[in-house]
Structures are given as C-alpha cells and as structure tokens.
Design a protein around this motif. Structure first.
Motif, short mmCIF file in Angstrom:
data_model
loop_
_atom_site.label_atom_id
_atom_site.label_comp_id
_atom_site.label_asym_id
_atom_site.label_seq_id
_atom_site.Cartn_x
_atom_site.Cartn_y
_atom_site.Cartn_z
N ASP A 197 0.83 -1.22 0.00
CA ASP A 197 0.00 0.00 0.00
C ASP A 197 0.85 1.26 0.00
OD1 ASP A 197 -2.31 -1.49 0.10
OD2 ASP A 197 -2.45 -1.43 2.28
N ARG A 219 -6.99 0.31 -3.43
CA ARG A 219 -7.43 -1.02 -3.01
C ARG A 219 -8.79 -0.99 -2.33
NH1 ARG A 219 -3.16 -4.40 -3.41
NH2 ARG A 219 -1.08 -3.47 -3.30
N SER A 220 -9.51 -2.09 -2.49
CA SER A 220 -10.70 -2.36 -1.71
C SER A 220 -10.45 -3.70 -1.03
CB SER A 220 -11.94 -2.45 -2.61
OG SER A 220 -13.08 -2.79 -1.83
N GLY A 221 -10.09 -3.65 0.25
CA GLY A 221 -9.66 -4.87 0.93
C GLY A 221 -8.32 -5.33 0.36
N GLU A 222 -8.27 -6.59 -0.04
CA GLU A 222 -7.05 -7.14 -0.61
C GLU A 222 -6.96 -6.94 -2.12
OE1 GLU A 222 -4.49 -8.41 1.11
OE2 GLU A 222 -5.63 -7.80 2.89
N ARG A 223 -8.04 -6.50 -2.74
CA ARG A 223 -8.08 -6.41 -4.19
C ARG A 223 -7.63 -5.04 -4.68
NH1 ARG A 223 -13.73 -7.18 -7.12
NH2 ARG A 223 -14.14 -5.48 -5.67
N GLN A 224 -6.78 -5.02 -5.68
CA GLN A 224 -6.34 -3.77 -6.27
C GLN A 224 -7.35 -3.33 -7.33
OE1 GLN A 224 -2.35 -3.75 -7.81
NE2 GLN A 224 -2.58 -1.75 -8.79
N ARG A 250 -7.31 6.05 -0.77
CA ARG A 250 -8.43 5.54 0.03
C ARG A 250 -9.75 6.14 -0.40
NH1 ARG A 250 -4.87 6.12 5.62
NH2 ARG A 250 -3.40 4.42 5.10
N VAL A 257 -15.27 1.53 -6.47
CA VAL A 257 -16.27 0.56 -6.06
C VAL A 257 -17.64 0.99 -6.57
CG1 VAL A 257 -17.53 -0.30 -4.05
CG2 VAL A 257 -15.05 -0.33 -4.05
N GLY A 292 -18.20 -2.81 10.19
CA GLY A 292 -17.29 -3.64 10.96
C GLY A 292 -16.45 -2.86 11.94
N ARG A 334 -7.50 5.78 8.61
CA ARG A 334 -8.12 5.00 7.54
C ARG A 334 -9.64 4.92 7.68
NH1 ARG A 334 -6.30 1.21 3.93
NH2 ARG A 334 -4.20 1.28 4.79
N SER A 335 -10.15 4.89 8.89
CA SER A 335 -11.58 4.69 9.11
C SER A 335 -12.40 5.98 9.08
CB SER A 335 -11.80 3.98 10.46
OG SER A 335 -11.13 2.76 10.50
#
Length: 528
Positions: A197, A219-224, A250, A257, A292, A334-335
């Motif tokens: 990252d 990235r979205s989670g582990e996916r680029q 971010r 998405v 989450g 990040r959140s």
C-alpha cells in the motif's frame, strides 16, 4: 458531464452549465444535419466553419451540445456566436484527438453520471475532481487508472510544457503506451504496487521523456482496483505529497467501487447511518455492524465551516472542500468518514487509538485549514469535538464541535482551529449572547434604546461605550482603538449616561452593558 480539458474545451454555453445530456450522437459529414433532443452531437469531419449547419440543426432540434474540431484559433469566436444564436452549447475538440476516443469517453461519462439523489458523502465526488484536488495538494499532475492501465480521470495541467511524453500519450490514447508499460514492468513498479500500500517512487528518465513520478495502488480490501500517478511538473512536489497520495487512494477506492456498482447501496446507507449518528437519531450499532467498526473504541468529531458564511458557499466550493478534507483525513486515519450536514462538513473518526489526544486531532484540523487557505483561497474554520469512549457518545462530540464553530462566528476567535479547552471562555460568552438574543426580557431597555438611537442618527455611542468597557475603563486605550481624541470619548460617555440614565460607575450595569452591546456588535437583534 466532465470530459476534461486536455481533449475538450467549452467555448459557449448559452443555456448555462446545468443542461442535461441524454445521449451521444455521431454526425457523419455525408449525413443531413439533424439531432435529437438532449443529444451531444459529435460533428465528425465538419471542421471549423463547416460545422455551422450542424450547430443550427442542433439548436433547431433541441440538442444539448455540439463538439467540433477547429482548423484555426480564430474560428472559435465565429462558431461560438452561431452556437449562442442557435441556443446550443459548443465544445471544441483537440485536433490530435481521435473521435472514437471522445465518443467512448462521453458514453462512459453518461453511464457513470450520478442519479438525482447522489449526496456528498466522504469522497463521493467525481473522479476528475478528486484528481484535481490531489494535484493541488501534491503540486503535481495526476492521473487515475484502472488495473488495465486505462485512464479514468486526470487533473488539469497548468502548462503543457510540464507534461512529459508518458502523460501526454496516456491522455491522448486514453491508455498508457505499451512501450512505457514495459519499462515500468522492467523496473518492478507494478510488482511493488501489487504487493504494498506504500507510495512507490519512480526516478526521472529524460532519455525516455519520463519525469519523476509517485504512484500508489487503489485497493478495496485485498483487491487492487487501480493506480494513482503523480507526475512532477516544473516545480518540486510538496513535502507531504506521499501522505496526500495515501489519502487520495483511500478516497478513490470509494469511487471505483461505486463505478463497478458493487456497493452503491452500501455507500448511500453509510452516509445515512453516519448522518443519523451525528444527529443522535440512530444508535451506534447499525453503523458499527455495517462497517465492521468497534463501537467501544474512542471516537471524535471534527467540524468545519467556511469563513465567508456556510450558506454563501457554492456547490463547487463544498465539493472541493469535501474532497480536500476527505483526502487529508483518510491519510491520517483510515476509518475516517466525511459527511455534509446542516451546511457544515463533519469528520467522524471512529475506533481511534486510546492514546490519542486533542492536540493530535487539532493538528489534523490545522493541516486541513491551512491547505484550504493555501490551495482554495478559503478561510476554513475547524473545531475538535471531545474524544468520547465509543460510538454511542458521538452526538456529544458533534455538539461540542458545533459549540466551538458557533462561537467562532458569533464572537470572533483569533485561531482558525480549536478544541473546547482552547476557547472555553469564548464559547461560554457566545452561548450567553445566544441566550440574551433569544430572550428580550433579559435585556436592559435603556441599552436597547441606545442602540436604536445610534441606528437612527448614525451615531457611535454604543460602539464607544463597548470600546471603553473592553479597555477596562482606560479612556486613552479605548480612544486609540476608536481613532478619536480621549476628550471625544469622554463626551460620548457622558452623553450616553444623559440619554439613557445608565451609571457606568456601577459594576453590574457595566457587566450588563458589555454583554448586551456585544450582542449588538455581533449583529443580533438587540431590540427584539
């Protein structure tokens, strides 16, 4: 709809900028000029003055805009005049751009156009706007690409000489050239972006026409999902360019998405849940479950408002500020979640480290305020709400952030970003003035009459009394503040006592006069 300046430039918009484009239509030079209502007509082959018939037909048939290529710079004025007469917008297309590229770009923009209920959640602005914000904050030239190296959006370049060959060819071809991609693969750039990252630095290669670059994976989670590239122009990138780029990645993830239409309903739900939590209308658990989050971790709210008055800020300004705030806070935490509410911009900072303090959050707010002044020319006030034990107490932090912003507007505060301990007295005075303004029965009618007298006679008695009280009765200091002779001020004080019957030697009357006259100075309705 935004097509971006490197390919298309707006020459005329007789009906304004809010005209809706419903479809894209190609007009072949062999066809009889015609159009359909709401269409963007691409006048292929009709360069310069040959496009006059297309413009007139578009106006006759109710088209939204016509895009043409110009043979010479002087043609823009004549074509613009015809477009205004026809009542249709005119776009000029770069001579070296391919029509199929413009067509594909326009259709993609139509497909991605937001629905009427699109809001301003954190980072949910147009990708082009995000690219431009990132360019401003990094001092570079930005492009955003998907994982196939297809260019999705890019910033405006202030000077075409700043753009290197790779950037120019990528924009004109709407995809990075293979020969340059091979070089980047050879240098291991894509491998590093897939694995980390972190921001990747690429040195300049003058022999290849490549300037210094920064890149970061989206990235979205582990996916680029894509890559943001920042090319250095004629000046060096800013000191915090790496940090800005992390925040931009971010925020861009939310865009990409949404473009894939995987979580558009979730983004709307997130915005609704955040707004409801800030207002105290919904509890913490729905948002915590949805994202989450740990509802038992510390949280805080930052608030921001414009120095010129929230209501006066344009939609464009709010979008720019929202983007700037989103990028900066995402880089720090990040959140973070950014939302517009009541014409202010709020940042919800959930699950903060337990060791964090108000000074750290104030520093984040100060960075944002300074960036808004430096890059947008705005006075952006910021407030730091109290750090609360969990999401359930977030409304308390939002209320405290609002109290601080209200005080900044009502009584004036020297600092642009503050937490409650910084300006406790000013906040309390502000709330006393608000109480006094809401309850005319609490005001002294003699002071009300004094303010009324001044407004009718254009006098300065109330202002003079307030300056005297603010100076603790020091006539010379108050006179200097008012730019009058001390004897003039003494006369005004005697005249005030004669007109109203006030006795400024009495402490209680001085206290009441200071509060009520401050209310008048703040523009409140002293007379009820």
């Amino acid at each position: 709809m935004s097509l971006g300046e490197p390919l298309v430039e707006l020459q005329a918009a007789p009906a304004g900028l809010d005209v809706e484009i419903l479809e894209v239509a190609l007009l072949d030079p062999e066809d009889e000029p015609a159009a359909s209502a709401g269409a963007l007509v691409l006048a292929i082959g009709a360069r310069g003055r040959a496009a006059f018939p297309a413009l007139r037909a578009a106006g006759r048939d109710g088209a939204a805009a016509v895009a043409v290529k110009l043979d010479a710079p002087g043609q823009a004025a004549a074509l613009s005049e015809t477009a205004v007469e026809a009542g249709v917008a005119l776009l000029s297309v770069r001579r070296d751009a391919r029509w199929e590229q413009v067509d594909a770009m326009a259709r993609a923009a139509l497909e991605d156009a937001p629905s009427g209920d699109s809001g301003e959640a954190g980072g949910e602005q147009d990708l082009f706007a995000l690219a431009q914000t990132t360019a401003v904050l990094t001092g570079g030239i930005v492009s955003i690409e998907d994982t196939t190296t297809r260019v999705l959006a890019y910033s405006r370049a202030g000077d075409s000489d700043e753009v290197d060959d790779l950037r120019r060819l990528s924009i004109l071809g709407w995809q990075s050239p293979e020969e340059y991609l091979a070089r980047l693969r050879e240098w291991g750039v894509f491998q590093r972006l897939r694995a980390s990252d972190e921001v990747v630095h690429i040195d300049s290669h003058p022999e290849l026409g490549i300037r210094r670059r920064l890149a970061v994976a989206i990235r979205s989670g582990e996916r680029q999902l894509g890559i943001i590239w920042v090319q250095e122009g004629s000046t060096a990138l800013t000191e915090h360019a790496d940090q800005v780029l992390l925040g931009a990645a971010r925020v861009a993830a939310l865009h990409l998405v949404r473009r894939r239409r995987e979580l558009s309903a979730d983004l709307t739900l997130t915005r609704t849940l955040v707004a409801g939590l800030l207002e105290g209308a919904t509890g913490p658990q729905p948002l915590a479950t949805h994202l989450g989050l740990d509802a038992a971790r510390p949280a805080a709210v930052l608030g921001f408002s414009y120095g010129g008055g929230e209501a006066a800020a344009s939609e464009l300004t709010r979008a720019e500020v929202s983007n700037l705030i989103s990028v900066h806070t995402a880089a720090r935490h990040r959140s973070s979640l950014v939302v517009q509410a009541d014409l202010r911009t709020y940042v919800l900072l959930p699950q903060l480290p337990r060791s964090i303090d108000l000074g750290t959050l104030r520093g984040w707010g100060q960075e944002i305020s300074e960036a808004a002044g430096r890059h947008l020319g705005l006075v952006l006030r910021g407030s730091v709400g109290c750090i609360v034990p969990g999401l359930g107490e977030v409304p308390e932090s939002r209320r405290e952030a609002d109290r601080i912003l209200d005080a900044m507007v009502r009584v004036g505060v020297a600092t642009t970003v503050a937490a409650l301990p910084d300006i406790q007295a000013e906040v309390l005075i502000s709330e006393l003035l608000a109480l006094l303004g809401a309850h005319p029965e609490l005001r002294d009618p003699r002071l009300t009459a004094l303010v009324t007298h001044d407004s009718r006679s254009q006098g300065q008695l109330a202002e003079s009394v307030l300056a005297y009280l603010n100076a603790f009765g020091d006539v010379r200091a108050a006179a200097a503040e008012l730019h009058v002779h001390p004897n003039t001020l003494r006369y005004r004080l005697r005249r005030t006592e004669e007109l109203t019957g006030l006795d400024l030697s009495r402490p209680d009357q001085r206290l009441l006069a200071m509060l009520q006259l401050r209310l008048a100075a703040a523009g409140r309705a002293v007379g009820g």
